[in-house]
Design a protein around this motif. Sequence first.
Motif, PDB file in Angstrom:
ATOM      1  N   GLY A 367       6.843 -49.759  26.892  1.00 21.57           N
ATOM      2  CA  GLY A 367       8.140 -49.192  26.563  1.00 21.57           C
ATOM      3  C   GLY A 367       8.149 -48.290  25.347  1.00 21.57           C
ATOM      4  O   GLY A 367       9.215 -47.808  24.950  1.00 21.57           O
ATOM      5  N   GLY A 368       6.985 -48.038  24.749  1.00 19.99           N
ATOM      6  CA  GLY A 368       6.928 -47.196  23.558  1.00 19.99           C
ATOM      7  C   GLY A 368       6.101 -47.844  22.466  1.00 19.99           C
ATOM      8  O   GLY A 368       5.443 -48.866  22.684  1.00 19.99           O
ATOM      9  N   PRO A 369       6.127 -47.292  21.275  1.00 22.44           N
ATOM     10  CA  PRO A 369       5.282 -47.829  20.199  1.00 22.44           C
ATOM     11  C   PRO A 369       5.816 -49.147  19.650  1.00 22.44           C
ATOM     12  O   PRO A 369       7.025 -49.375  19.625  1.00 22.44           O
ATOM     13  CB  PRO A 369       5.346 -46.728  19.135  1.00 22.44           C
ATOM     14  CG  PRO A 369       6.667 -46.072  19.354  1.00 22.44           C
ATOM     15  CD  PRO A 369       6.887 -46.106  20.845  1.00 22.44           C
ATOM     16  N   LEU A 370       4.886 -49.988  19.216  1.00 27.77           N
ATOM     17  CA  LEU A 370       5.229 -51.208  18.492  1.00 27.77           C
ATOM     18  C   LEU A 370       4.796 -51.034  17.051  1.00 27.77           C
ATOM     19  O   LEU A 370       3.768 -50.409  16.768  1.00 27.77           O
ATOM     20  CB  LEU A 370       4.538 -52.423  19.110  1.00 27.77           C
ATOM     21  CG  LEU A 370       4.882 -52.727  20.574  1.00 27.77           C
ATOM     22  CD1 LEU A 370       4.109 -53.961  21.044  1.00 27.77           C
ATOM     23  CD2 LEU A 370       6.373 -52.909  20.761  1.00 27.77           C
ATOM     24  N   CYS A 371       5.577 -51.575  16.120  1.00 24.84           N
ATOM     25  CA  CYS A 371       5.332 -51.377  14.699  1.00 24.84           C
ATOM     26  C   CYS A 371       5.385 -52.705  13.972  1.00 24.84           C
ATOM     27  O   CYS A 371       6.272 -53.531  14.225  1.00 24.84           O
ATOM     28  CB  CYS A 371       6.375 -50.413  14.125  1.00 24.84           C
ATOM     29  SG  CYS A 371       6.244 -50.117  12.352  1.00 24.84           S
ATOM     30  N   TRP A 372       4.422 -52.911  13.081  1.00 24.64           N
ATOM     31  CA  TRP A 372       4.406 -54.068  12.193  1.00 24.64           C
ATOM     32  C   TRP A 372       4.493 -53.584  10.750  1.00 24.64           C
ATOM     33  O   TRP A 372       3.883 -52.566  10.388  1.00 24.64           O
ATOM     34  CB  TRP A 372       3.117 -54.881  12.362  1.00 24.64           C
ATOM     35  CG  TRP A 372       3.097 -55.733  13.589  1.00 24.64           C
ATOM     36  CD1 TRP A 372       3.337 -57.069  13.681  1.00 24.64           C
ATOM     37  CD2 TRP A 372       2.801 -55.294  14.922  1.00 24.64           C
ATOM     38  NE1 TRP A 372       3.217 -57.497  14.985  1.00 24.64           N
ATOM     39  CE2 TRP A 372       2.895 -56.418  15.770  1.00 24.64           C
ATOM     40  CE3 TRP A 372       2.477 -54.056  15.488  1.00 24.64           C
ATOM     41  CZ2 TRP A 372       2.669 -56.356  17.136  1.00 24.64           C
ATOM     42  CZ3 TRP A 372       2.255 -53.987  16.853  1.00 24.64           C
ATOM     43  CH2 TRP A 372       2.355 -55.123  17.659  1.00 24.64           C
ATOM     44  N   TYR A 373       5.257 -54.302   9.943  1.00 23.34           N
ATOM     45  CA  TYR A 373       5.456 -53.928   8.543  1.00 23.34           C
ATOM     46  C   TYR A 373       5.465 -55.206   7.709  1.00 23.34           C
ATOM     47  O   TYR A 373       6.340 -56.054   7.874  1.00 23.34           O
ATOM     48  CB  TYR A 373       6.770 -53.161   8.387  1.00 23.34           C
ATOM     49  CG  TYR A 373       7.129 -52.779   6.972  1.00 23.34           C
ATOM     50  CD1 TYR A 373       6.375 -51.856   6.268  1.00 23.34           C
ATOM     51  CD2 TYR A 373       8.244 -53.335   6.348  1.00 23.34           C
ATOM     52  CE1 TYR A 373       6.721 -51.486   4.978  1.00 23.34           C
ATOM     53  CE2 TYR A 373       8.600 -52.975   5.059  1.00 23.34           C
ATOM     54  CZ  TYR A 373       7.827 -52.050   4.374  1.00 23.34           C
ATOM     55  OH  TYR A 373       8.169 -51.697   3.098  1.00 23.34           O
ATOM     56  N   ARG A 374       4.446 -55.346   6.868  1.00 24.01           N
ATOM     57  CA  ARG A 374       4.316 -56.502   5.972  1.00 24.01           C
ATOM     58  C   ARG A 374       4.444 -57.826   6.726  1.00 24.01           C
ATOM     59  O   ARG A 374       5.161 -58.741   6.315  1.00 24.01           O
ATOM     60  CB  ARG A 374       5.326 -56.408   4.835  1.00 24.01           C
ATOM     61  CG  ARG A 374       5.110 -55.145   4.000  1.00 24.01           C
ATOM     62  CD  ARG A 374       5.967 -55.081   2.772  1.00 24.01           C
ATOM     63  NE  ARG A 374       5.780 -53.787   2.115  1.00 24.01           N
ATOM     64  CZ  ARG A 374       6.428 -53.395   1.026  1.00 24.01           C
ATOM     65  NH1 ARG A 374       7.324 -54.207   0.461  1.00 24.01           N
ATOM     66  NH2 ARG A 374       6.206 -52.220   0.488  1.00 24.01           N
TER      67      ARG A 374
END
Length: 495
Positions: A367-374
Amino acid sequence: MRLSPPDPPAGREPRRRFLIVQIDGLSRGMLDRALAGDSMRNTRRLLVTGQLERRELSVGLPTSTPAFQASIMYGVRPDIPGFHFYDKREGVELHFPKRGVAALVEQRIAGQPGILEDGACYGCVFTGGAPESLWTYARLKKITRAGSGLRRTALSLLLIGWVALKCLGLTLVTVAHSVGRIAAALPAGRGQLRRAIEALALDIGVSIWARQLFTLLVSADLYRGVPAVYVNFLDYDVFSHAFGPADRLAFRSLRRVDRSIQQLARIIRRLPDLGYDLYILSDHGQAPTRPFRRLTRGVPVDRVVRDALGVEGDEVKVIAAGPNAFVYFTDQREPLSAAEIESRHPNVLARLSRHPGIGLVLARCGGGPLCWYRGHRVPLDRRPDPAARDPFARRADRGVVVAGLRDLMSMPSTGDIVLYGTGAPGGDVSFIDELGAHAGPSEEELHTFILHPPSVRLPDGPLTHPVELYPHFRAYREAGAEEPTTTRSPACIAR
């Protein structure tokens, strides 16, 4: 050398022409700062007197010169995830300064005509179809073609002799001024001495010889009536990488670029019959960064990634390209999804995002990009969640950022895992040794500008990607090719 253009065919109105001046690496915010101070007085005068108008421009991801120039020159959203990346399908590493790389990429993207047919370009990555160029990456494989613009200019010994004498004089003055700075830097230690020597080398090589030569070549092209000219002044970008985008040396380089702009604008005013339209734009901005190795006591990002994955050998390839690093699993030609990565290495994406030198971690899903932050997943597919640690939640341009991330992660050559130093604890980080960097989604990198004559009309609505400018510049060529009975008026050609 002929310094007058050919006459237009009988019954045909003279075609409009354009000159694009690219100030490499200058963000919207730094432009404002330079216009408010003394760094760009001549450009400010062009705006104040109404000779130019300003539009804001967002450049998409990656915020990098090759991707920008591919979009504006050829009207494509290219498979160029960074300045340095790996093509898993072909098994080849692509780094643009390497001979032959830019030519190969240009062959891939040039599916439709470039905006510089019958024109010239200088200091660019791609040619845009220009038969004349100098120091363009796409021509580095063939040295004779790379210097074609220089050979043509050499026909005028008077001009080339003048620029050589001028550069020699400026070099001597610069060296004389630098002797005192270098002497003063000696007691301050090795770091200050290295800075002074590096600044001198860049002053001479980039801000004097390269800039003066480019200015000479473009000046000659204007007098000859070359229909489309694109010049990239590298000064600010080079100094920003070395010393930081807000450093006084970077702004000093802008003053020199501003003087070249003044000279070229003056020539255009002297040649009203040739119908030149002047554009000044930037391909990306720069963010101040800290080198990754300073945070890890010399440990490179490659080692950090391999330790997190628990792998050695050739099964993983890590490309550090600036504030972005690409991780490729080489056992599959096609990109891996986040689920496939997690099945091999559980929780590795969240774990990498907790590293003090890493801000964002990206991976793919259907479904699109996945993002992880801290350590936390950031939901990009809906409005910001106040309960989530969303680094983009308070940004008015969140929609532009998310669209850029989607574009980036849809490129086949983007890494299976993408690491960004953007948003790292304590400030942005670059995975190579530089104090200014670009390729990421920060506001400083993503948002620039285009200055244009008030007589032309750019596309309506917000300019959120350079691909939107391709039809505008291509229209110059198409209008010039029309039959006399349908030739547009000069004010309409670029509309």
